[in-house]
Design a protein around this motif. Structure first.
Motif, PDB file in Angstrom:
ATOM      1  N   UNK A   1      55.995 -12.471 -60.099  1.00 32.41           N
ATOM      2  CA  UNK A   1      55.320 -11.152 -60.705  1.00 32.41           C
ATOM      3  C   UNK A   1      54.814 -11.612 -62.242  1.00 32.41           C
ATOM      4  N   UNK A   2      55.093 -12.691 -62.705  1.00 26.67           N
ATOM      5  CA  UNK A   2      54.408 -12.953 -63.879  1.00 26.67           C
ATOM      6  C   UNK A   2      53.736 -14.449 -63.568  1.00 26.67           C
ATOM      7  N   UNK A   3      52.879 -14.560 -63.007  1.00 25.58           N
ATOM      8  CA  UNK A   3      52.272 -16.047 -62.843  1.00 25.58           C
ATOM      9  C   UNK A   3      51.499 -16.574 -63.858  1.00 25.58           C
ATOM     10  N   UNK A   4      51.951 -17.554 -64.428  1.00 32.57           N
ATOM     11  CA  UNK A   4      51.082 -18.112 -65.547  1.00 32.57           C
ATOM     12  C   UNK A   4      51.840 -17.671 -67.035  1.00 32.57           C
ATOM     13  N   UNK A   5      52.990 -17.016 -66.891  1.00 34.06           N
ATOM     14  CA  UNK A   5      53.496 -16.400 -68.155  1.00 34.06           C
ATOM     15  C   UNK A   5      54.009 -17.890 -69.212  1.00 34.06           C
ATOM     16  N   UNK A   6      53.917 -17.863 -70.216  1.00 36.79           N
ATOM     17  CA  UNK A   6      54.209 -18.816 -71.202  1.00 36.79           C
ATOM     18  C   UNK A   6      54.320 -18.157 -72.433  1.00 36.79           C
ATOM     19  N   UNK A   7      55.108 -18.952 -73.525  1.00 36.79           N
ATOM     20  CA  UNK A   7      55.185 -18.634 -74.900  1.00 36.79           C
ATOM     21  C   UNK A   7      53.779 -18.676 -75.543  1.00 36.79           C
ATOM     22  N   UNK A   8      52.811 -19.367 -74.989  1.00 45.71           N
ATOM     23  CA  UNK A   8      51.382 -19.180 -75.516  1.00 45.71           C
ATOM     24  C   UNK A   8      50.654 -18.223 -74.976  1.00 45.71           C
ATOM     25  N   UNK A   9      51.161 -17.316 -74.094  1.00 46.65           N
ATOM     26  CA  UNK A   9      50.257 -16.193 -73.504  1.00 46.65           C
ATOM     27  C   UNK A   9      50.094 -15.173 -74.539  1.00 46.65           C
ATOM     28  N   UNK A  10      50.350 -15.221 -75.670  1.00 46.66           N
ATOM     29  CA  UNK A  10      50.199 -14.069 -76.735  1.00 46.66           C
ATOM     30  C   UNK A  10      51.496 -13.125 -76.910  1.00 46.66           C
ATOM     31  N   UNK A  11      51.579 -12.515 -78.156  1.00 40.38           N
ATOM     32  CA  UNK A  11      52.444 -11.573 -78.344  1.00 40.38           C
ATOM     33  C   UNK A  11      52.408 -10.372 -77.684  1.00 40.38           C
ATOM     34  N   UNK A  12      51.531  -9.995 -77.116  1.00 39.12           N
ATOM     35  CA  UNK A  12      51.568  -8.679 -76.318  1.00 39.12           C
ATOM     36  C   UNK A  12      51.969  -8.762 -74.986  1.00 39.12           C
ATOM     37  N   UNK A  13      51.726 -10.152 -74.358  1.00 41.87           N
ATOM     38  CA  UNK A  13      52.091 -10.391 -72.969  1.00 41.87           C
ATOM     39  C   UNK A  13      53.776 -10.405 -73.054  1.00 41.87           C
ATOM     40  N   UNK A  14      54.157 -11.370 -74.102  1.00 39.53           N
ATOM     41  CA  UNK A  14      55.378 -11.757 -74.095  1.00 39.53           C
ATOM     42  C   UNK A  14      56.277 -10.509 -74.567  1.00 39.53           C
ATOM     43  N   UNK A  15      55.805  -9.613 -75.368  1.00 40.25           N
ATOM     44  CA  UNK A  15      56.452  -8.387 -75.822  1.00 40.25           C
ATOM     45  C   UNK A  15      56.621  -7.384 -74.526  1.00 40.25           C
ATOM     46  N   UNK A  16      55.625  -7.500 -73.697  1.00 46.13           N
ATOM     47  CA  UNK A  16      55.769  -6.504 -72.421  1.00 46.13           C
ATOM     48  C   UNK A  16      56.785  -7.137 -71.543  1.00 46.13           C
ATOM     49  N   UNK A  17      57.051  -8.537 -71.324  1.00 44.44           N
ATOM     50  CA  UNK A  17      57.890  -9.103 -70.543  1.00 44.44           C
ATOM     51  C   UNK A  17      59.266  -9.072 -71.167  1.00 44.44           C
ATOM     52  N   UNK A  18      59.311  -8.877 -72.515  1.00 47.41           N
ATOM     53  CA  UNK A  18      60.760  -9.078 -73.129  1.00 47.41           C
ATOM     54  C   UNK A  18      61.052  -7.664 -73.057  1.00 47.41           C
ATOM     55  N   UNK A  19      60.345  -6.409 -73.233  1.00 48.67           N
ATOM     56  CA  UNK A  19      60.598  -5.211 -72.919  1.00 48.67           C
ATOM     57  C   UNK A  19      61.114  -5.131 -71.739  1.00 48.67           C
TER      58      UNK A  19
ATOM     59  N   UNK B   1      63.089   3.415 -66.971  1.00 49.59           N
ATOM     60  CA  UNK B   1      61.929   4.173 -66.925  1.00 49.59           C
ATOM     61  C   UNK B   1      61.645   4.957 -68.369  1.00 49.59           C
ATOM     62  N   UNK B   2      62.621   5.459 -68.957  1.00 49.36           N
ATOM     63  CA  UNK B   2      62.554   6.091 -70.536  1.00 49.36           C
ATOM     64  C   UNK B   2      62.130   4.986 -71.387  1.00 49.36           C
ATOM     65  N   UNK B   3      62.738   3.880 -71.297  1.00 48.07           N
ATOM     66  CA  UNK B   3      62.416   2.864 -72.366  1.00 48.07           C
ATOM     67  C   UNK B   3      60.944   2.256 -72.335  1.00 48.07           C
ATOM     68  N   UNK B   4      60.661   1.928 -70.886  1.00 42.15           N
ATOM     69  CA  UNK B   4      59.191   1.517 -70.800  1.00 42.15           C
ATOM     70  C   UNK B   4      58.150   2.588 -70.936  1.00 42.15           C
ATOM     71  N   UNK B   5      58.558   3.546 -70.803  1.00 45.51           N
ATOM     72  CA  UNK B   5      57.559   4.902 -71.154  1.00 45.51           C
ATOM     73  C   UNK B   5      57.394   4.844 -72.667  1.00 45.51           C
ATOM     74  N   UNK B   6      58.484   4.955 -73.277  1.00 47.90           N
ATOM     75  CA  UNK B   6      58.499   4.745 -74.637  1.00 47.90           C
ATOM     76  C   UNK B   6      57.704   3.696 -75.229  1.00 47.90           C
ATOM     77  N   UNK B   7      57.952   2.661 -74.774  1.00 49.42           N
ATOM     78  CA  UNK B   7      57.342   1.383 -75.246  1.00 49.42           C
ATOM     79  C   UNK B   7      55.707   1.535 -75.027  1.00 49.42           C
TER      80      UNK B   7
END
Length: 243
Positions: free
Chosen positions: A75-93, A231-237
């Motif tokens: 589901x997260x092909x190529x994800x790494x800590x160099x992927x950028x704050x926005x991508x990592x933020x979405x993953x963490x959220x 769903x509520x948390x992801x919608x809020x984010x």
């Protein structure tokens, strides 16, 4: 049929890739094996059988983590800590929205029941579950570092698995979807029941009833707590990100 990453299970958006329903079914088998091992074996059973049940429990947990790693890799092909704050933020959220709400709600229930049963009861019921969630958090934190080697293994194992339609059976897929609440709630539901005390048909049926109760409780917790909270948390984010 819907699996782990579908909108019906709390995902904010539909996933562009087809779901690995057979892998979700394997997760369900792992979860069911752990619950069955928690019920235990009858008193007086051979030592090798009791050791086998203990081994099944540990193997089930490890297998659950391994399959979760493959699902994340897919589901997260190529994800790494160099992927950028926005991508990592979405993953963490997304990870936090999946595990935190249900853990807090069930933990509150355990603490309330602990006032009636004492602190030892809370430790007996909640210690292993807290360790499991802690290990899950560490795994999520480490995943961006492990994604590439996991993808290498994934491409040479899961992608080349022979077609096993029975693993994508709706019942097994559903068990895989509720795998997290299944692990989280099993000790709470089964505490006080203990191992099966005799190898009789009646006690075997009782054990099956307890396993069924764990599955039904996990389904209810997932459907009425986990999914709405996620769903509520992801919608809020998502709304916050637009501001």
């Amino acid at each position: 049929m819907s699996g782990l990453t579908s909108v019906t299970e709390g995902a904010a958006l539909s996933h562009p890739r087809p779901e690995l329903l057979a892998v979700t079914g394997l997760r369900g088998l792992a979860g069911l094996a752990v619950v069955a091992s928690t019920v235990g074996v009858w008193r007086g059973a051979p030592g090798y059988l009791q050791d086998l049940v203990t081994a099944v429990a540990w193997a089930g947990v490890l297998f659950f983590f391994l399959l979760s790693a493959f699902v994340l890799t897919y589901n997260y092909p190529g994800l790494s800590y160099t992927s950028g704050r926005r991508v990592i933020g979405r993953y963490a959220g997304a990870r936090a929205a999946r595990i935190v709400p249900l853990y807090l709600v069930v933990g509150l229930v355990v603490l309330l029941l602990g006032r009636l049963n004492g602190g030892d009861w809370v430790r007996a019921v909640w210690t292993d579950q807290t360790r499991f969630v802690g290990a899950l958090v560490l795994f999520y934190l480490a995943f961006p570092l492990l994604n590439r080697p996991l993808a290498f293994v994934f491409d040479r194992t899961v992608r080349r698995m022979p077609s096993l339609p029975w693993l994508a059976h709706p019942f097994l897929v559903r068990l895989g979807v509720i795998g997290y609440p299944l692990f989280l709630l099993q000790t709470l539901v089964l505490h006080g029941f203990g191992p099966v005390h005799a190898g009789t048909i009646s006690n075997a049926l009782l054990a099956l009833c307890w396993i069924g109760l764990v599955v039904l409780t996990a389904e209810g917790a997932h459907r009425y707590v986990g999914v709405p909270a996620r769903r509520a948390i992801l919608d809020l984010a998502r709304r916050t990100a637009r501001l």
